[in-house]
Motif scaffolding. Sequence first.
Motif, PDB file in Angstrom:
ATOM      1  N   VAL A   1      69.520  50.948  45.299  1.00  0.00           N
ATOM      2  CA  VAL A   1      68.937  51.785  44.431  1.00  0.00           C
ATOM      3  C   VAL A   1      68.881  53.177  44.822  1.00  0.00           C
ATOM      4  N   ASP A   2      68.871  53.522  46.079  1.00  0.00           N
ATOM      5  CA  ASP A   2      69.051  54.836  46.524  1.00  0.00           C
ATOM      6  C   ASP A   2      70.235  55.463  46.473  1.00  0.00           C
ATOM      7  N   GLU A   3      71.347  54.510  46.518  1.00  0.00           N
ATOM      8  CA  GLU A   3      72.688  54.848  46.047  1.00  0.00           C
ATOM      9  C   GLU A   3      72.849  55.484  44.810  1.00  0.00           C
ATOM     10  N   VAL A   4      72.311  54.568  43.837  1.00  0.00           N
ATOM     11  CA  VAL A   4      72.473  54.943  42.546  1.00  0.00           C
ATOM     12  C   VAL A   4      71.730  56.196  42.153  1.00  0.00           C
ATOM     13  N   ARG A   5      70.330  56.372  42.835  1.00  0.00           N
ATOM     14  CA  ARG A   5      69.520  57.803  42.795  1.00  0.00           C
ATOM     15  C   ARG A   5      70.492  58.665  43.130  1.00  0.00           C
ATOM     16  N   LYS A   6      71.067  58.613  44.122  1.00  0.00           N
ATOM     17  CA  LYS A   6      71.832  59.811  44.574  1.00  0.00           C
ATOM     18  C   LYS A   6      73.079  60.412  43.502  1.00  0.00           C
ATOM     19  N   LEU A   7      73.635  59.188  43.091  1.00  0.00           N
ATOM     20  CA  LEU A   7      74.840  59.354  42.509  1.00  0.00           C
ATOM     21  C   LEU A   7      74.393  60.168  40.950  1.00  0.00           C
ATOM     22  N   HIS A   8      73.082  60.007  40.482  1.00  0.00           N
ATOM     23  CA  HIS A   8      72.471  60.531  39.513  1.00  0.00           C
ATOM     24  C   HIS A   8      71.982  61.946  39.704  1.00  0.00           C
ATOM     25  N   GLU A   9      71.060  61.918  40.737  1.00  0.00           N
ATOM     26  CA  GLU A   9      70.356  63.192  41.008  1.00  0.00           C
ATOM     27  C   GLU A   9      71.222  64.254  41.669  1.00  0.00           C
ATOM     28  N   VAL A  10      71.995  63.904  42.549  1.00  0.00           N
ATOM     29  CA  VAL A  10      72.842  64.729  43.409  1.00  0.00           C
ATOM     30  C   VAL A  10      74.125  64.993  43.121  1.00  0.00           C
ATOM     31  N   ASN A  11      74.920  64.019  42.680  1.00  0.00           N
ATOM     32  CA  ASN A  11      76.372  64.188  42.232  1.00  0.00           C
ATOM     33  C   ASN A  11      76.638  64.204  40.770  1.00  0.00           C
ATOM     34  N   GLY A  12      75.263  64.168  40.018  1.00  0.00           N
ATOM     35  CA  GLY A  12      75.630  64.669  38.477  1.00  0.00           C
ATOM     36  C   GLY A  12      76.249  63.319  37.758  1.00  0.00           C
ATOM     37  N   VAL A  13      76.109  62.370  38.270  1.00  0.00           N
ATOM     38  CA  VAL A  13      76.635  61.138  37.440  1.00  0.00           C
ATOM     39  C   VAL A  13      75.656  60.684  36.299  1.00  0.00           C
ATOM     40  N   THR A  14      76.220  60.687  35.143  1.00  0.00           N
ATOM     41  CA  THR A  14      75.129  60.683  33.901  1.00  0.00           C
ATOM     42  C   THR A  14      74.766  59.262  33.745  1.00  0.00           C
ATOM     43  N   TRP A  15      73.536  59.046  33.064  1.00  0.00           N
ATOM     44  CA  TRP A  15      72.843  57.508  32.955  1.00  0.00           C
ATOM     45  C   TRP A  15      74.430  56.680  32.225  1.00  0.00           C
ATOM     46  N   GLU A  16      74.895  57.540  31.108  1.00  0.00           N
ATOM     47  CA  GLU A  16      75.877  56.599  30.503  1.00  0.00           C
ATOM     48  C   GLU A  16      77.158  56.442  31.317  1.00  0.00           C
ATOM     49  N   GLN A  17      77.356  57.315  32.426  1.00  0.00           N
ATOM     50  CA  GLN A  17      78.499  56.943  33.271  1.00  0.00           C
ATOM     51  C   GLN A  17      78.054  55.811  34.037  1.00  0.00           C
ATOM     52  N   LEU A  18      76.768  55.800  34.467  1.00  0.00           N
ATOM     53  CA  LEU A  18      76.469  54.607  35.350  1.00  0.00           C
ATOM     54  C   LEU A  18      76.497  53.412  34.390  1.00  0.00           C
ATOM     55  N   GLU A  19      76.229  53.307  33.164  1.00  0.00           N
ATOM     56  CA  GLU A  19      76.324  52.145  32.199  1.00  0.00           C
ATOM     57  C   GLU A  19      77.625  51.764  32.317  1.00  0.00           C
ATOM     58  N   PHE A  20      78.570  52.699  32.156  1.00  0.00           N
ATOM     59  CA  PHE A  20      80.124  52.360  32.181  1.00  0.00           C
ATOM     60  C   PHE A  20      80.519  51.467  33.470  1.00  0.00           C
ATOM     61  N   PHE A  21      79.861  52.030  34.521  1.00  0.00           N
ATOM     62  CA  PHE A  21      80.328  51.276  35.713  1.00  0.00           C
ATOM     63  C   PHE A  21      80.073  49.956  35.962  1.00  0.00           C
ATOM     64  N   GLY A  22      78.804  49.512  35.194  1.00  0.00           N
ATOM     65  CA  GLY A  22      78.411  48.135  34.945  1.00  0.00           C
ATOM     66  C   GLY A  22      77.792  47.584  36.269  1.00  0.00           C
ATOM     67  N   LEU A  23      77.421  46.355  35.946  1.00  0.00           N
ATOM     68  CA  LEU A  23      76.590  45.643  37.025  1.00  0.00           C
ATOM     69  C   LEU A  23      75.680  46.116  37.753  1.00  0.00           C
ATOM     70  N   GLU A  24      75.813  46.328  39.067  1.00  0.00           N
ATOM     71  CA  GLU A  24      74.798  47.067  40.129  1.00  0.00           C
ATOM     72  C   GLU A  24      74.257  48.439  39.436  1.00  0.00           C
ATOM     73  N   TYR A  25      75.380  49.397  39.153  1.00  0.00           N
ATOM     74  CA  TYR A  25      75.136  50.496  38.352  1.00  0.00           C
ATOM     75  C   TYR A  25      74.307  50.494  37.257  1.00  0.00           C
ATOM     76  N   ARG A  26      74.572  49.473  36.174  1.00  0.00           N
ATOM     77  CA  ARG A  26      74.076  49.606  35.149  1.00  0.00           C
ATOM     78  C   ARG A  26      72.531  49.355  35.175  1.00  0.00           C
ATOM     79  N   GLU A  27      72.300  48.258  36.128  1.00  0.00           N
ATOM     80  CA  GLU A  27      70.976  47.603  36.023  1.00  0.00           C
ATOM     81  C   GLU A  27      69.882  48.562  37.047  1.00  0.00           C
ATOM     82  N   ALA A  28      70.748  49.113  38.090  1.00  0.00           N
ATOM     83  CA  ALA A  28      69.635  50.050  38.767  1.00  0.00           C
ATOM     84  C   ALA A  28      69.382  51.120  37.994  1.00  0.00           C
ATOM     85  N   ALA A  29      70.384  51.763  37.105  1.00  0.00           N
ATOM     86  CA  ALA A  29      69.924  52.802  36.261  1.00  0.00           C
ATOM     87  C   ALA A  29      68.793  52.401  35.507  1.00  0.00           C
TER      88      ALA A  29
END
Length: 286
Positions: A178-206
Amino acid sequence: MSEKIKTVVITGPTATGKTALAVKLARLYPAEIVSVDSRQVYRGMDIGTGKDLDEYGLVPHHLIDIADPQSEVYHLARFVRDAYRAIREIAARGRIPILCGGTALYLAALLDGYRLPGGALPPRKKGVERVRQNPDHEQSFEPPFELDALILGVYYPRGEVHARIEARLDSRLTDGLVDEVRKLHEVNGVTWEQLEFFGLEYREAARYLKGECTLLEMRNTLLCRIRQFAKRQDIFFRKLEREGHDIYWLKAGREPDPCGLLEQFLKDEPLPPPALRLCDINYGRK
Protein backbone atom coordinates in the motif's frame (compact mmCIF):
# COMPACT_ATOMS: atom_id res chain seq x y z
CA MET A 1 13.73 -16.71 -42.02
CA SER A 2 16.61 -19.11 -41.45
CA GLU A 3 18.38 -17.80 -38.34
CA LYS A 4 17.41 -19.44 -35.07
CA ILE A 5 18.65 -18.66 -31.57
CA LYS A 6 18.47 -21.24 -28.81
CA THR A 7 16.43 -19.82 -25.95
CA VAL A 8 15.09 -21.15 -22.67
CA VAL A 9 11.62 -20.03 -21.61
CA ILE A 10 10.56 -20.31 -17.96
CA THR A 11 6.90 -19.67 -17.38
CA GLY A 12 3.93 -20.78 -15.34
CA PRO A 13 1.10 -19.34 -13.27
CA THR A 14 1.69 -16.45 -10.93
CA ALA A 15 3.28 -17.18 -7.53
CA THR A 16 4.93 -20.44 -8.59
CA GLY A 17 8.60 -19.44 -8.36
CA LYS A 18 9.55 -18.72 -11.98
CA THR A 19 12.24 -16.20 -11.04
CA ALA A 20 13.84 -18.61 -8.56
CA LEU A 21 14.16 -21.28 -11.26
CA ALA A 22 15.50 -18.81 -13.83
CA VAL A 23 18.12 -17.52 -11.40
CA LYS A 24 19.11 -21.06 -10.45
CA LEU A 25 19.74 -22.00 -14.08
CA ALA A 26 21.50 -18.71 -14.84
CA ARG A 27 23.95 -19.44 -12.03
CA LEU A 28 24.64 -22.95 -13.32
CA TYR A 29 25.01 -22.01 -16.99
CA PRO A 30 26.38 -19.00 -18.87
CA ALA A 31 23.01 -17.28 -19.16
CA GLU A 32 21.20 -13.98 -18.79
CA ILE A 33 17.55 -13.40 -17.93
CA VAL A 34 15.07 -11.44 -20.04
CA SER A 35 11.89 -10.53 -18.19
CA VAL A 36 8.61 -11.30 -19.98
CA ASP A 37 6.41 -9.27 -17.64
CA SER A 38 4.37 -6.27 -18.76
CA ARG A 39 4.60 -4.49 -15.39
CA GLN A 40 8.14 -5.22 -14.23
CA VAL A 41 9.36 -2.83 -16.92
CA TYR A 42 8.16 0.09 -14.76
CA ARG A 43 10.41 1.77 -12.20
CA GLY A 44 9.03 2.05 -8.67
CA MET A 45 6.58 -0.83 -9.14
CA ASP A 46 8.55 -3.42 -7.19
CA ILE A 47 6.45 -5.10 -4.51
CA GLY A 48 3.25 -5.31 -6.55
CA THR A 49 5.00 -6.84 -9.56
CA GLY A 50 7.21 -9.22 -7.58
CA LYS A 51 10.50 -8.10 -9.11
CA ASP A 52 12.48 -9.90 -6.41
CA LEU A 53 15.59 -7.96 -7.43
CA ASP A 54 17.58 -9.26 -4.46
CA GLU A 55 17.03 -12.79 -5.79
CA TYR A 56 18.96 -12.02 -8.99
CA GLY A 57 22.18 -11.14 -7.19
CA LEU A 58 24.87 -10.79 -9.86
CA VAL A 59 22.84 -12.54 -12.58
CA PRO A 60 22.47 -10.16 -15.56
CA HIS A 61 18.85 -9.34 -16.28
CA HIS A 62 17.02 -7.27 -18.89
CA LEU A 63 13.70 -5.42 -19.44
CA ILE A 64 13.25 -4.56 -15.76
CA ASP A 65 13.01 -0.92 -14.62
CA ILE A 66 13.25 0.53 -18.12
CA ALA A 67 10.11 2.71 -18.21
CA ASP A 68 8.55 5.51 -16.17
CA PRO A 69 4.99 4.62 -15.05
CA GLN A 70 3.95 8.28 -14.99
CA SER A 71 5.11 9.34 -18.45
CA GLU A 72 5.44 6.18 -20.56
CA VAL A 73 3.07 3.51 -21.82
CA TYR A 74 4.99 0.31 -22.47
CA HIS A 75 3.26 -1.84 -25.07
CA LEU A 76 3.71 -4.94 -27.20
CA ALA A 77 5.38 -3.12 -30.10
CA ARG A 78 8.07 -1.80 -27.79
CA PHE A 79 8.46 -5.12 -25.99
CA VAL A 80 9.15 -7.22 -29.08
CA ARG A 81 11.79 -4.76 -30.26
CA ASP A 82 13.45 -4.68 -26.84
CA ALA A 83 13.21 -8.44 -26.33
CA TYR A 84 14.61 -9.49 -29.71
CA ARG A 85 17.45 -6.99 -29.28
CA ALA A 86 18.29 -8.36 -25.83
CA ILE A 87 18.13 -11.98 -27.02
CA ARG A 88 20.45 -11.30 -29.96
CA GLU A 89 22.96 -9.41 -27.78
CA ILE A 90 22.99 -12.17 -25.14
CA ALA A 91 23.54 -14.86 -27.80
CA ALA A 92 26.30 -12.77 -29.40
CA ARG A 93 28.12 -12.88 -26.04
CA GLY A 94 28.01 -16.67 -26.21
CA ARG A 95 25.43 -16.88 -23.44
CA ILE A 96 21.97 -18.44 -23.17
CA PRO A 97 18.94 -16.13 -23.16
CA ILE A 98 16.46 -17.21 -20.47
CA LEU A 99 13.03 -15.67 -20.95
CA CYS A 100 11.19 -15.57 -17.64
CA GLY A 101 7.64 -14.44 -17.02
CA GLY A 102 3.95 -15.06 -17.45
CA THR A 103 2.53 -12.18 -19.54
CA ALA A 104 0.61 -14.23 -22.09
CA LEU A 105 0.58 -11.72 -24.95
CA TYR A 106 4.31 -11.02 -24.71
CA LEU A 107 5.19 -14.71 -24.51
CA ALA A 108 2.96 -15.64 -27.45
CA ALA A 109 4.46 -12.83 -29.53
CA LEU A 110 7.94 -14.32 -29.14
CA LEU A 111 7.02 -17.99 -29.44
CA ASP A 112 4.80 -17.47 -32.49
CA GLY A 113 6.84 -14.71 -34.13
CA TYR A 114 4.17 -12.01 -34.23
CA ARG A 115 4.43 -9.54 -37.09
CA LEU A 116 3.12 -6.09 -36.19
CA PRO A 117 1.81 -3.56 -38.71
CA GLY A 118 2.89 0.05 -38.35
CA GLY A 119 0.23 2.73 -38.00
CA ALA A 120 -3.48 2.24 -38.49
CA LEU A 121 -4.81 0.95 -41.80
CA PRO A 122 -8.06 2.25 -43.33
CA PRO A 123 -10.88 -0.19 -44.17
CA ARG A 124 -10.35 -2.36 -47.22
CA LYS A 125 -11.87 -1.03 -50.47
CA LYS A 126 -11.74 -2.91 -53.73
CA GLY A 127 -9.16 -1.47 -56.06
CA VAL A 128 -7.84 1.03 -53.51
CA GLU A 129 -4.32 0.63 -52.10
CA ARG A 130 -4.26 0.59 -48.31
CA VAL A 131 -1.88 3.24 -47.03
CA ARG A 132 -1.06 3.79 -43.37
CA GLN A 133 -3.17 6.61 -41.97
CA ASN A 134 -0.30 7.79 -39.79
CA PRO A 135 2.96 7.50 -41.74
CA ASP A 136 4.87 8.92 -38.76
CA HIS A 137 3.75 6.04 -36.54
CA GLU A 138 6.15 3.21 -35.62
CA GLN A 139 7.15 1.17 -38.62
CA SER A 140 5.93 -2.37 -39.12
CA PHE A 141 7.81 -5.03 -37.19
CA GLU A 142 9.14 -8.32 -38.57
CA PRO A 143 10.89 -10.75 -36.20
CA PRO A 144 14.60 -10.67 -37.10
CA PHE A 145 15.06 -14.35 -36.22
CA GLU A 146 13.20 -17.37 -34.82
CA LEU A 147 13.41 -18.73 -31.32
CA ASP A 148 14.50 -22.33 -30.93
CA ALA A 149 12.88 -22.53 -27.53
CA LEU A 150 12.92 -25.02 -24.68
CA ILE A 151 9.81 -24.17 -22.66
CA LEU A 152 9.93 -25.06 -18.97
CA GLY A 153 6.84 -24.50 -16.82
CA VAL A 154 6.69 -24.48 -13.03
CA TYR A 155 3.81 -26.71 -11.99
CA TYR A 156 1.79 -26.97 -8.80
CA PRO A 157 -1.73 -28.40 -8.48
CA ARG A 158 -4.39 -25.68 -8.58
CA GLY A 159 -5.06 -25.85 -4.84
CA GLU A 160 -1.39 -25.27 -4.07
CA VAL A 161 -1.25 -22.37 -6.54
CA HIS A 162 -4.18 -20.77 -4.73
CA ALA A 163 -2.47 -21.23 -1.36
CA ARG A 164 0.79 -19.77 -2.68
CA ILE A 165 -1.07 -16.77 -4.10
CA GLU A 166 -2.65 -16.07 -0.71
CA ALA A 167 0.64 -16.40 1.17
CA ARG A 168 2.44 -14.15 -1.29
CA LEU A 169 -0.32 -11.53 -1.20
CA ASP A 170 -0.22 -11.33 2.60
CA SER A 171 3.57 -11.08 2.46
CA ARG A 172 3.38 -8.21 -0.03
CA LEU A 173 0.90 -6.36 2.14
CA THR A 174 3.23 -6.78 5.12
CA ASP A 175 6.20 -5.63 3.01
CA GLY A 176 4.51 -2.32 2.16
CA LEU A 177 2.43 -2.76 -0.99
CA VAL A 178 0.00 0.00 0.00
CA ASP A 179 2.85 2.40 0.79
CA GLU A 180 4.39 1.64 -2.61
CA VAL A 181 1.15 2.59 -4.37
CA ARG A 182 0.77 5.70 -2.20
CA LYS A 183 4.27 6.82 -3.17
CA LEU A 184 3.62 6.20 -6.86
CA HIS A 185 0.61 8.51 -6.66
CA GLU A 186 1.74 11.20 -4.22
CA VAL A 187 5.45 11.42 -5.03
CA ASN A 188 5.84 10.11 -8.57
CA GLY A 189 2.65 11.65 -9.93
CA VAL A 190 1.08 8.44 -11.22
CA THR A 191 -2.64 9.18 -11.58
CA TRP A 192 -5.48 7.08 -10.22
CA GLU A 193 -6.40 6.28 -13.84
CA GLN A 194 -2.90 5.01 -14.55
CA LEU A 195 -2.96 2.86 -11.41
CA GLU A 196 -6.28 1.44 -12.61
CA PHE A 197 -4.61 0.59 -15.94
CA PHE A 198 -1.79 -1.31 -14.18
CA GLY A 199 -4.43 -3.60 -12.69
CA LEU A 200 -4.56 -6.10 -9.83
CA GLU A 201 -2.48 -4.87 -6.86
CA TYR A 202 -2.27 -1.29 -8.12
CA ARG A 203 -5.96 -0.99 -8.97
CA GLU A 204 -7.19 -2.42 -5.68
CA ALA A 205 -4.67 -0.56 -3.49
CA ALA A 206 -5.69 2.67 -5.25
CA ARG A 207 -9.33 1.95 -4.39
CA TYR A 208 -8.35 1.54 -0.75
CA LEU A 209 -6.33 4.77 -0.74
CA LYS A 210 -9.30 6.62 -2.24
CA GLY A 211 -11.48 5.34 0.62
CA GLU A 212 -13.62 3.11 -1.58
CA CYS A 213 -13.04 -0.02 0.51
CA THR A 214 -11.51 -1.20 3.76
CA LEU A 215 -8.08 -2.83 3.95
CA LEU A 216 -9.68 -6.24 4.51
CA GLU A 217 -12.07 -5.75 1.58
CA MET A 218 -9.14 -4.75 -0.60
CA ARG A 219 -7.18 -7.82 0.45
CA ASN A 220 -10.04 -10.25 -0.16
CA THR A 221 -11.00 -8.72 -3.52
CA LEU A 222 -7.39 -8.80 -4.62
CA LEU A 223 -7.02 -12.43 -3.60
CA CYS A 224 -10.03 -13.32 -5.74
CA ARG A 225 -8.75 -11.28 -8.70
CA ILE A 226 -5.27 -12.82 -8.63
CA ARG A 227 -6.71 -16.33 -8.49
CA GLN A 228 -8.87 -15.46 -11.51
CA PHE A 229 -5.74 -14.20 -13.27
CA ALA A 230 -3.99 -17.52 -12.56
CA LYS A 231 -6.95 -19.33 -14.12
CA ARG A 232 -6.61 -17.21 -17.28
CA GLN A 233 -2.92 -18.07 -17.41
CA ASP A 234 -3.84 -21.77 -17.15
CA ILE A 235 -6.18 -21.37 -20.14
CA PHE A 236 -3.39 -19.69 -22.12
CA PHE A 237 -0.90 -22.49 -21.40
CA ARG A 238 -3.45 -25.10 -22.45
CA LYS A 239 -3.94 -23.17 -25.70
CA LEU A 240 -0.18 -23.16 -26.33
CA GLU A 241 -0.09 -26.94 -25.86
CA ARG A 242 -3.02 -27.49 -28.22
CA GLU A 243 -1.27 -25.34 -30.82
CA GLY A 244 1.75 -27.63 -30.76
CA HIS A 245 4.11 -26.05 -28.23
CA ASP A 246 5.75 -28.60 -25.93
CA ILE A 247 5.84 -27.30 -22.36
CA TYR A 248 7.89 -29.34 -19.92
CA TRP A 249 6.01 -28.90 -16.66
CA LEU A 250 8.32 -29.30 -13.67
CA LYS A 251 6.63 -30.34 -10.44
CA ALA A 252 7.58 -27.70 -7.87
CA GLY A 253 10.14 -26.53 -10.43
CA ARG A 254 12.28 -29.63 -9.86
CA GLU A 255 10.84 -32.76 -11.49
CA PRO A 256 11.86 -33.74 -14.11
CA ASP A 257 15.32 -32.27 -13.62
CA PRO A 258 15.46 -29.01 -15.61
CA CYS A 259 19.23 -29.28 -15.96
CA GLY A 260 18.93 -32.64 -17.69
CA LEU A 261 16.42 -31.24 -20.17
CA LEU A 262 18.57 -28.19 -20.77
CA GLU A 263 21.67 -30.30 -21.40
CA GLN A 264 19.83 -32.38 -24.00
CA PHE A 265 18.46 -29.23 -25.62
CA LEU A 266 21.85 -27.55 -25.86
CA LYS A 267 23.39 -30.69 -27.37
CA ASP A 268 20.57 -30.94 -29.95
CA GLU A 269 19.61 -34.35 -28.58
CA PRO A 270 15.99 -35.48 -29.04
CA LEU A 271 13.82 -34.54 -26.08
CA PRO A 272 11.23 -36.92 -24.65
CA PRO A 273 7.59 -35.92 -24.93
CA PRO A 274 6.35 -33.94 -21.90
CA ALA A 275 5.21 -36.25 -19.12
CA LEU A 276 2.52 -33.80 -18.04
CA ARG A 277 0.20 -31.72 -20.20
CA LEU A 278 -2.20 -29.20 -18.69
CA CYS A 279 -4.63 -29.69 -21.57
CA ASP A 280 -5.07 -33.30 -20.42
CA ILE A 281 -6.03 -32.27 -16.86
CA ASN A 282 -9.74 -31.85 -16.16
CA TYR A 283 -10.52 -29.99 -12.95
CA GLY A 284 -14.24 -30.59 -13.37
CA ARG A 285 -17.05 -28.13 -12.79
CA LYS A 286 -16.82 -25.69 -9.90
